[in-house]
Every structure is written in structure tokens, then in C-alpha cells.
Design an enzyme around this catalytic site. Structure first.
Site, PDB file in Angstrom:
ATOM      1  CD  GLU A  79      40.127  58.530  37.194  1.00 29.81           C
ATOM      2  OE1 GLU A  79      39.884  57.986  38.290  1.00 29.81           O
ATOM      3  OE2 GLU A  79      40.175  57.903  36.124  1.00 29.81           O
ATOM      4  CB  CYS A 113      38.007  40.427  39.110  1.00 30.64           C
ATOM      5  SG  CYS A 113      38.678  39.607  40.566  1.00 30.64           S
ATOM      6  CB  CYS A 173      36.970  32.412  37.633  1.00 24.99           C
ATOM      7  SG  CYS A 173      36.711  33.251  39.218  1.00 24.99           S
ATOM      8  CB  CYS A 217      39.642  35.606  34.843  1.00 24.27           C
ATOM      9  SG  CYS A 217      40.977  36.566  35.578  1.00 24.27           S
ATOM     10  CB  CYS A 223      43.506  33.550  40.422  1.00 22.51           C
ATOM     11  SG  CYS A 223      42.565  34.391  41.711  1.00 22.51           S
TER      12      CYS A 223
END
Length: 363
Positions: free
Chosen positions: A45, A201, A208, A211, A217
Site C-alpha cells: 500500500e 473506469c 463504459c 461497466c 452512472c
DNA sequence: AACTCGTGGCG
DNA sequence: TCGCCAAGAGT
């Protein structure tokens, strides 16, 4: 919350769609997904902050090979840590990682405090989002993240106006992230929401058509995917100029200086830097009065996020130097030591052979 | 709150 | 080629 835009989907529906997509098309083979120990998740991370996955992977593998455990990281020197960080950038991450490892050994019995978001976020280099990611990924307990991928996805889904760096906008996005985060399968959920932003995205060309949220959206409905999130208002890049002294001894070794503990390239080793030629000559008069200056090499530029650095190498040669202290060393490009080097400095040293061969001898 | 911190990829 | 920006946090 009045802070939060009206959600376009019920939280449960959002989670089902996302996890179904993740099971089919998400990423399941990243190195830090193999053994999800708090230590491995933590290191990944930190490296992934503002850095893309493909860049991080080789650094992560090398780092874990050298420091398999938190205790071994804490026992290492900062130079060793920064050596493994060389080329990755944002070196404060490496310094803070090392500092936090030592603090965990001293104050937490050698175990990351993954049971406390506050204790985790109190460690250097771990903020609110990174703390949430570590908890979610390594323990599976509910924790909320808000990274660039989540910001982009949520700001499009809800057509959130304003640059996410503004606190008002960021609060809205945190509220949305909080709303959608589930109680169960949280490790998969956090990976899934990041995968969605990273693979579908995307900033430039979102897919899209694939998606699972295209029908809900708001940005997609308006055909304005590219407008979200709003970009940061940018100023013109200022230019800084520095002279780097390339001082070699008879053996071809190069003089390096360690930079201050904070700031640009903090803690890394670099060629001695000067604001102008007068300062450089003054330094040479004091420390290397016999130095022979060669014609200057062509200057080159290095572009950072916030400024452009014009670097003018000033090669010189000398047989000896009176003082080589703690923050100064002779570095042999042929057998490099394990210290941290900024990328431009490393590249400069790698191109050193021609100079060593053509350097005229003192007469 | 605005600024700083690296490097590499991408359109 | 060039501007934008990415798995953010510290000051």
C-alpha cells in the site's frame, strides 16, 4: 448527511454488482494478494501511493526478498531501505516506512496495530485511506478506502462537481465511499472498487460498455465521463537550476554527498550541488584546491511534477580529497554500494565511463 | 488550505 | 513533444 449526494444505487445492489464483476474480471494474482499478511499489505500500500501497479511489482518483489519480515526491515539501515527504493520516487515513503517499522517494534510488540484504525493511521506514512486499505485487505474487517480510483469512479457515478483535492468535494466522496462499503467480503470489495477504476473506469478512455454501473452512472447518462473528476487547477512550472559537481579521483571514483533528511531526494546520495559556478569554485578552493576542471558537459533538464530542474554537470578530476566525512563518500560506479540514488543521478553515474576514459591527466 | 514530494505512462 | 496525472501523506 447533507454532505453526501443522493446515492444512485442501494448499497446492497452496488455491492452485488461490483463483486459479481470482480469475480469475473477483477485482478486476483497480484503479488501482495498471495500471502495477505499485514506486513506485506502494508508495504504494498505504501509503494502503491501515487504509483501504478506495473511500476510497483518489481520493487515489491525485491523489497520482500530483502526484508521478509517487519523485524528485518526495522533492523536495516535507512541507506539500505532507500537503496531498494531507488527509482521508485517519493522517497519520504521509504523513510517513513522504515521509521514506522522501528516504532512498531518499540511500541506495538513488533505487530502492526491492525485492530485500531487510529493507531495505524498514527504511524508515519499511513493516512486515513491507507490505514483502511491495510485493515480491509489483511483482516477482512470493514474499513473504508478512498484512493484515486475510488474518487474517479464515484465522482463519475454521481457526477460530483469540483476538484477532489478540495476538502468539500473530498468529504462528499468519503461519505459516498462510506455508504457503499459492505460489512462482508470487504477485502474483495476494496480490491474490486480499485480494479474497477484501474481497468474500466480509467481516466482517459473508460470502457463504459463493460461497466456494471453504466445504467446508473450520471456522468455516462450525460455523456460526460471525461469531465469527471475535475482536474486540478495548475500553475506554470517554475524552473530551478542546479550545478552538479562530478569530481573523480584517480581511481575513477565519484564524490557523493548525502542530501538533507527531508525535502527533494531527502536522505539520498547525490553529486554535490551548487546554486552557481561561484559557489562551486569556492567549494573547490576549500576542499580540492588542486582540482582540474574540464569543459562543462551539455546541460539537461529533468521535469518533476511541480518544477523543472535544469542540471549542469561540472566535471572535475582530483587525486585526493582532504575530508570525506559521514555525509560524503567516494562512490565506485564499477562496484556500486547499497545506498539510495535519485534516478537522474543514477543515470548520470551510469553514463560516466566515457568521461573517465577521455579525462586528460593533470600536467 | 495550499504546497511539496518522483517517476513513468499515456493520449 | 508535452501536459496531465496515478493505489496520498506530511507540513
Amino acid at each position: 448527511m447533507s454532505e453526501m449526494p443522493a446515492p444512485v444505487l442501494d448499497a446492497g445492489e452496488f455491492q452485488r454488482r461490483l463483486l459479481d464483476w470482480f469475480d469475473r474480471d477483477g485482478r486476483h494474482d497480484l503479488p501482495w494478494q498471495r500471502e495477505r499478511t499485514p506486513y506485506r499489505v502494508w508495504v504494498s500500500e505504501i509503494m502503491l501511493q501515487q504509483t501504478q501497479v506495473t511500476t510497483v511489482i518489481p520493487y515489491f518483489e525485491r523489497f520482500m526478498a530483502h526484508f521478509p519480515t517487519l523485524a528485518e526491515l526495522a533492523a536495516a539501515s535507512q541507506d539500505e531501505v532507500l537503496h531498494l527504493w531507488t527509482g521508485l520516487g517519493y522517497y519520504a515513503r521509504g523513510r517513513n516506512l522504515h521509521k514506522a517499522a522501528r516504532r512498531v517494534m518499540e511500541e506495538h510488540g513488533g505487530e502492526l496495530p491492525v485492530n485500531s484504525l487510529e493507531a495505524l493511521a498514527g504511524l508515519p506514512g499511513i493516512g486515513r485511506s491507507t490505514a483502511g486499505a491495510i485493515i480491509a485487505q489483511s483482516t477482512g474487517r470493514r474499513a473504508v478506502i478512498l484512493d484515486g480510483n475510488v474518487k474517479r469512479s464515484l465522482s463519475r457515478l454521481h457526477a460530483v462537481e469540483g476538484w477532489p483535492g478540495r476538502p468539500v468535494v473530498e468529504r462528499r466522496l468519503w461519505a459516498l465511499a462510506e455508504h457503499y462499503t459492505p460489512e462482508h467480503r470487504v477485502a474483495d470489495y476494496t480490491q474490486a472498487i480499485m480494479d474497477l477504476g484501474a481497468t474500466l473506469c480509467r481516466r482517459g478512455t473508460p470502457e463504459c460498455g463493460r461497466c456494471p454501473f453504466a445504467d446508473a452512472c450520471v456522468a455516462h447518462a450525460r455523456g460526460e465521463q471525461r469531465r469527471f473528476p475535475e482536474s486540478k487547477p495548475r500553475k506554470a512550472l517554475p524552473t530551478r537550476t542546479t550545478l552538479m559537481l562530478m569530481l573523480q579521483d584517480a581511481g575513477g571514483r565519484v564524490l557523493l554527498e548525502q542530501r538533507p533528511a527531508s525535502g527533494l531526494w531527502g536522505g539520498l546520495w547525490s553529486l554535490p550541488q551548487f546554486d552557481d559556478l561561484a559557489a562551486l569554485r569556492c567549494w573547490l578552493d576549500v576542499h580540492a584546491p588542486g582540482a582540474l576542471l574540464h569543459p562543462a558537459w551539455p546541460a539537461f533538464s529533468h521535469v518533476f511534477s511541480h518544477f523543472r530542474l535544469d542540471i549542469t554537470p561540472q566535471p572535475a578530476r582530483i587525486d585526493g580529497l582532504d575530508s570525506v566525512g559521514e555525509a560524503r563518500c567516494w562512490y565506485d560506479p564499477g562496484s556500486p554500494g547499497r545506498i539510495g540514488l535519485a534516478a537522474p543521478v543514477k543515470a548520470l553515474l551510469a553514463s560516466l565511463a566515457p568521461f573517465a576514459l577521455t579525462a586528460p591527466e593533470p600536467s
